[in-house]
Design a protein around this motif. Structure first.
Motif, PDB file in Angstrom:
ATOM      1  N   SER A   4       6.580  -8.425 -11.715  1.00 50.03           N
ATOM      2  CA  SER A   4       6.877  -8.347 -10.690  1.00 50.03           C
ATOM      3  C   SER A   4       7.543  -9.678  -9.822  1.00 50.03           C
ATOM      4  N   GLN A   5       8.242  -9.208  -9.274  1.00 50.13           N
ATOM      5  CA  GLN A   5       8.624 -10.672  -8.058  1.00 50.13           C
ATOM      6  C   GLN A   5       8.778 -10.593  -6.156  1.00 50.13           C
ATOM      7  N   THR A   6       8.429 -11.692  -5.870  1.00 41.56           N
ATOM      8  CA  THR A   6       8.128 -10.817  -4.742  1.00 41.56           C
ATOM      9  C   THR A   6       9.739 -11.256  -3.488  1.00 41.56           C
ATOM     10  N   ILE A   7      10.016 -10.544  -2.679  1.00 41.28           N
ATOM     11  CA  ILE A   7      11.088  -9.804  -2.371  1.00 41.28           C
ATOM     12  C   ILE A   7      10.592 -10.054  -0.190  1.00 41.28           C
ATOM     13  N   THR A   8      11.678 -11.271   0.116  1.00 40.54           N
ATOM     14  CA  THR A   8      11.686 -11.386   1.650  1.00 40.54           C
ATOM     15  C   THR A   8      12.869 -10.147   2.508  1.00 40.54           C
ATOM     16  N   VAL A   9      12.108  -9.146   3.502  1.00 43.63           N
ATOM     17  CA  VAL A   9      12.214  -8.266   3.906  1.00 43.63           C
ATOM     18  C   VAL A   9      12.754  -8.845   5.379  1.00 43.63           C
ATOM     19  N   HIS A  17       7.049 -10.812   3.346  1.00 40.28           N
ATOM     20  CA  HIS A  17       7.283 -11.198   2.024  1.00 40.28           C
ATOM     21  C   HIS A  17       6.473  -9.913   1.179  1.00 40.28           C
ATOM     22  N   ILE A  18       6.798  -9.279   0.118  1.00 38.90           N
ATOM     23  CA  ILE A  18       6.300  -7.521  -0.580  1.00 38.90           C
ATOM     24  C   ILE A  18       6.557  -8.441  -2.213  1.00 38.90           C
ATOM     25  N   ALA A  19       5.952  -7.896  -2.588  1.00 38.73           N
ATOM     26  CA  ALA A  19       6.298  -8.365  -4.239  1.00 38.73           C
ATOM     27  C   ALA A  19       6.569  -7.009  -4.790  1.00 38.73           C
ATOM     28  N   CYS A  20       7.289  -6.766  -5.870  1.00 38.05           N
ATOM     29  CA  CYS A  20       7.835  -5.286  -6.585  1.00 38.05           C
ATOM     30  C   CYS A  20       8.001  -5.777  -8.092  1.00 38.05           C
ATOM     31  N   PRO A  21       8.393  -4.518  -8.864  1.00 38.69           N
ATOM     32  CA  PRO A  21       9.006  -4.624  -9.505  1.00 38.69           C
ATOM     33  C   PRO A  21      10.536  -5.713  -9.366  1.00 38.69           C
ATOM     34  N   ALA A  22      10.471  -6.406 -10.581  1.00 42.48           N
ATOM     35  CA  ALA A  22      12.225  -7.102 -10.253  1.00 42.48           C
ATOM     36  C   ALA A  22      13.237  -5.578 -10.628  1.00 42.48           C
ATOM     37  N   SER A  23      12.568  -4.249 -11.183  1.00 44.19           N
ATOM     38  CA  SER A  23      13.967  -3.734 -11.359  1.00 44.19           C
ATOM     39  C   SER A  23      14.023  -2.701 -10.073  1.00 44.19           C
ATOM     40  N   GLU A  24      13.039  -2.610  -8.991  1.00 44.24           N
ATOM     41  CA  GLU A  24      12.600  -2.317  -7.740  1.00 44.24           C
ATOM     42  C   GLU A  24      13.200  -2.924  -5.921  1.00 44.24           C
ATOM     43  N   SER A  25      13.997  -3.802  -6.654  1.00 43.50           N
ATOM     44  CA  SER A  25      14.116  -4.967  -5.486  1.00 43.50           C
ATOM     45  C   SER A  25      15.258  -4.690  -4.687  1.00 43.50           C
TER      46      SER A  25
END
Length: 98
Positions: A4-9, A17-25
């Motif tokens: 999981s990684q944190t993506i900023t949208v 800041h949303i955590a999601c699987p790296a494959s779904e970023s």
């Protein structure tokens, strides 16, 4: 186990800041861009006031779009099945008449 990684949208000039699987970023970023676009369109009309109301209207519009596409796909599937049944009947009729 999926990393999981944190993506900023950014939606309506606010960072989330949303955590999601790296494959779904990439999918998450595209979804956020689409939501931002829809919310800006609604806000631009001036008929809906407040971020929360704009978000709800955007969610309803996006849900309606999705539902319409799913309904169209379902109808296409039903039409395909009907066409296959009709072709089978025609083929059956042609076999009987020979």
């Amino acid at each position: 186990m999926t990393q999981s990684q944190t993506i900023t949208v950014r939606i309506l000039d606010k960072d989330y800041h949303i955590a999601c699987p790296a494959s779904e970023s990439t999918n998450l970023e595209r979804a956020a861009e689409y939501l931002d676009k829809k919310m800006r369109e609604i806000r631009r009309t001036g008929k809906v006031i407040g971020t929360e109301r704009v978000a709800v209207m955007a969610a309803l519009n996006i849900t309606h779009e999705l539902h319409s596409k799913q309904s169209a796909a379902l109808l296409d599937g039903e039409n395909t099945e009907l066409i296959q049944q009709l072709v089978a009947r025609v083929n059956q009729s042609l076999d009987v008449s020979e």
